[in-house]
Scaffold this motif. Structure first.
Motif, PDB file in Angstrom:
ATOM      1  N   LEU A  88       0.819  -1.255   0.104  1.00 56.81           N
ATOM      2  CA  LEU A  88       0.061  -0.265   0.037  1.00 56.81           C
ATOM      3  C   LEU A  88       0.710   1.515  -0.111  1.00 56.81           C
ATOM      4  O   LEU A  88       1.718   1.426   0.912  1.00 56.81           O
ATOM      5  CB  LEU A  88      -0.824  -0.032   1.266  1.00 56.81           C
ATOM      6  CG  LEU A  88      -1.940  -1.168   1.366  1.00 56.81           C
ATOM      7  CD1 LEU A  88      -2.680  -1.140   2.749  1.00 56.81           C
ATOM      8  CD2 LEU A  88      -2.811  -1.354   0.344  1.00 56.81           C
ATOM      9  N   SER A  89       0.680   2.092  -0.946  1.00 56.36           N
ATOM     10  CA  SER A  89       1.614   3.441  -0.892  1.00 56.36           C
ATOM     11  C   SER A  89       2.977   3.478  -0.987  1.00 56.36           C
ATOM     12  O   SER A  89       3.511   4.059  -0.081  1.00 56.36           O
ATOM     13  CB  SER A  89       0.804   4.272   0.064  1.00 56.36           C
ATOM     14  OG  SER A  89      -0.592   4.223  -0.410  1.00 56.36           O
ATOM     15  N   PHE A 136      -0.884  -4.186  -5.240  1.00 54.34           N
ATOM     16  CA  PHE A 136      -0.401  -2.828  -5.037  1.00 54.34           C
ATOM     17  C   PHE A 136      -1.518  -1.958  -5.061  1.00 54.34           C
ATOM     18  O   PHE A 136      -2.310  -1.805  -6.162  1.00 54.34           O
ATOM     19  CB  PHE A 136       0.634  -2.546  -5.973  1.00 54.34           C
ATOM     20  CG  PHE A 136       1.100  -1.017  -5.940  1.00 54.34           C
ATOM     21  CD1 PHE A 136       2.109  -0.719  -5.072  1.00 54.34           C
ATOM     22  CD2 PHE A 136       0.653   0.357  -6.594  1.00 54.34           C
ATOM     23  CE1 PHE A 136       2.550   0.751  -4.689  1.00 54.34           C
ATOM     24  CE2 PHE A 136       0.890   1.574  -6.309  1.00 54.34           C
ATOM     25  CZ  PHE A 136       1.900   1.697  -5.426  1.00 54.34           C
ATOM     26  N   MET A 137      -1.498  -0.884  -4.294  1.00 56.03           N
ATOM     27  CA  MET A 137      -2.971  -0.127  -3.969  1.00 56.03           C
ATOM     28  C   MET A 137      -2.185   1.197  -3.484  1.00 56.03           C
ATOM     29  O   MET A 137      -1.398   1.234  -2.623  1.00 56.03           O
ATOM     30  CB  MET A 137      -4.041  -0.437  -3.123  1.00 56.03           C
ATOM     31  CG  MET A 137      -4.698  -1.934  -3.553  1.00 56.03           C
ATOM     32  SD  MET A 137      -6.327  -2.418  -2.646  1.00 56.03           S
ATOM     33  CE  MET A 137      -7.277  -1.297  -3.410  1.00 56.03           C
ATOM     34  N   GLN A 138      -2.895   2.385  -4.184  1.00 54.26           N
ATOM     35  CA  GLN A 138      -2.452   3.532  -3.674  1.00 54.26           C
ATOM     36  C   GLN A 138      -3.693   4.686  -4.021  1.00 54.26           C
ATOM     37  O   GLN A 138      -4.459   4.497  -5.036  1.00 54.26           O
ATOM     38  CB  GLN A 138      -1.374   4.138  -4.154  1.00 54.26           C
ATOM     39  CG  GLN A 138      -1.269   4.418  -5.578  1.00 54.26           C
ATOM     40  CD  GLN A 138      -0.053   5.216  -5.989  1.00 54.26           C
ATOM     41  OE1 GLN A 138       1.114   4.585  -6.330  1.00 54.26           O
ATOM     42  NE2 GLN A 138       0.005   6.395  -5.874  1.00 54.26           N
ATOM     43  N   LEU A 139      -3.761   5.792  -3.530  1.00 49.30           N
ATOM     44  CA  LEU A 139      -4.558   6.911  -3.911  1.00 49.30           C
ATOM     45  C   LEU A 139      -4.209   7.745  -5.155  1.00 49.30           C
ATOM     46  O   LEU A 139      -2.564   7.948  -5.098  1.00 49.30           O
ATOM     47  CB  LEU A 139      -5.053   7.967  -2.742  1.00 49.30           C
ATOM     48  CG  LEU A 139      -6.104   7.243  -1.998  1.00 49.30           C
ATOM     49  CD1 LEU A 139      -5.915   8.248  -0.828  1.00 49.30           C
ATOM     50  CD2 LEU A 139      -7.354   7.402  -2.640  1.00 49.30           C
ATOM     51  N   ALA A 163      -2.307  -3.921 -10.005  1.00 49.54           N
ATOM     52  CA  ALA A 163      -2.322  -2.387  -9.238  1.00 49.54           C
ATOM     53  C   ALA A 163      -3.653  -1.670  -9.519  1.00 49.54           C
ATOM     54  O   ALA A 163      -4.118  -1.720 -10.346  1.00 49.54           O
ATOM     55  CB  ALA A 163      -1.073  -1.957  -9.885  1.00 49.54           C
ATOM     56  N   GLU A 164      -3.996  -0.960  -8.348  1.00 48.86           N
ATOM     57  CA  GLU A 164      -5.157  -0.353  -8.528  1.00 48.86           C
ATOM     58  C   GLU A 164      -4.791   1.331  -7.788  1.00 48.86           C
ATOM     59  O   GLU A 164      -4.350   1.322  -6.844  1.00 48.86           O
ATOM     60  CB  GLU A 164      -6.113  -0.843  -7.516  1.00 48.86           C
ATOM     61  CG  GLU A 164      -6.805  -2.025  -7.893  1.00 48.86           C
ATOM     62  CD  GLU A 164      -8.131  -2.236  -7.304  1.00 48.86           C
ATOM     63  OE1 GLU A 164      -8.921  -1.481  -6.532  1.00 48.86           O
ATOM     64  OE2 GLU A 164      -8.333  -3.466  -7.204  1.00 48.86           O
ATOM     65  N   VAL A 165      -5.003   2.131  -8.774  1.00 47.18           N
ATOM     66  CA  VAL A 165      -4.687   3.552  -8.454  1.00 47.18           C
ATOM     67  C   VAL A 165      -6.133   4.039  -8.228  1.00 47.18           C
ATOM     68  O   VAL A 165      -6.883   4.279  -9.040  1.00 47.18           O
ATOM     69  CB  VAL A 165      -4.052   4.516  -9.472  1.00 47.18           C
ATOM     70  CG1 VAL A 165      -3.906   5.789  -9.026  1.00 47.18           C
ATOM     71  CG2 VAL A 165      -2.573   3.663  -9.650  1.00 47.18           C
TER      72      VAL A 165
END
Length: 265
Positions: free
Chosen positions: A107-108, A193-196, A220-222
């Motif tokens: 995360l991030s 993988f994830m982030q804003l 991956a998710e944005v």
């Protein structure tokens, strides 16, 4: 004796395991035991925090990973700094001597910390160069940052050392990222993988870098959000925390081969 599926979760710089409370609750509901140790120097006094270092945090992460591998298969979860520490465990497993994790949730966590920052823009832009120089840690001061705004606290509840940023900590993390990046193609376990999207500490281009460099299957998710407050705090941000928790639980079920909520695999 049955081997218990376990998730080892590693929190971010200046924070505590509380910032991972929601994804860990969802992972436990999926049937996985969780452990989230407090990193050395964190959750205590500012003096203890500022004197702690990356080597201390890595030692704890590797010690806990080694201990948990003796109990069962391990899923790693790391937020920000914790993502680098999780990679340290993956690297040690790839080198041999420890079982590989069943998967990794990040995360991030940027692969490079050379990004602009309101508090230390020039320093962050120079990080790739500074990380290659044998500079004494004492050269890097502690920046005193303004406290988070009321809007940021409402949109992304978080408690930690928010008003001090030790530039030595950031330099140590950049050096660790430089050392770990070449190992990513050798990592074969699944990755989430994830982030804003508006994270100013982990630019959204990092998602593509994780996907391109990772040696195994990767997703991956944005995530977009209307509020730009608390952009780095993806596990607690009001507009992303439920999605992060749900995806973490789904990933854990898949990694461990556990039954889904409707009883199917």
């Amino acid at each position: 004796m049955s081997r218990t599926p376990i998730c080892l979760a590693l929190h971010g710089l200046g924070g505590t395991p509380e910032e991972l409370r929601l994804p860990l609750a969802a992972i436990r509901a999926a049937g996985v035991t969780t452990e989230a140790p407090l990193l050395p120097g964190h959750g205590s006094t500012e003096a203890a925090y500022l004197t702690s270092c990356y080597a201390d945090w890595r030692a704890l992460a590797l010690e806990r990973y080694r201990a948990l591998c003796a109990r069962g298969p391990v899923l790693l979860l790391g937020y920000s700094l914790g993502g680098l520490l999780a990679l340290e465990a993956v690297r040690r497993a790839v080198l041999g001597g420890l079982p590989e994790p069943v998967g990794l949730i990040v995360l991030s966590t940027p692969l490079s910390f050379a990004v602009s920052s309101r508090e230390a823009g020039l320093f962050f832009r120079m990080l790739p160069l500074l990380a290659r120089l044998p500079l004494p840690a004492g050269l890097f001061p502690v920046l005193r940052c303004p406290p988070r705004s009321a809007a940021s606290r409402e949109d992304a509840p978080w408690r930690g050392f928010e008003t001090c940023l030790h530039l030595r900590h950031v330099l140590e993390m950049e050096r660790a990222a430089q050392r770990l990046r070449p190992w990513l193609p050798r990592c074969r376990m699944p990755l989430l993988f994830m982030q804003l999207r508006h994270d100013d500490r982990c630019p959204s281009a990092n998602a593509a870098q994780w996907l391109e460099k990772w040696g195994g299957s990767a997703c991956a998710e944005v995530l977009a959000a209307r509020s730009r407050h608390g952009g780095h705090l993806v596990p607690v941000h009001v507009e992303s925390r439920d999605r992060v928790a749900a995806r973490a639980a789904d990933f854990a079920r898949s990694a461990f081969g556990l039954a889904t909520l409707d009883g199917h695999r």
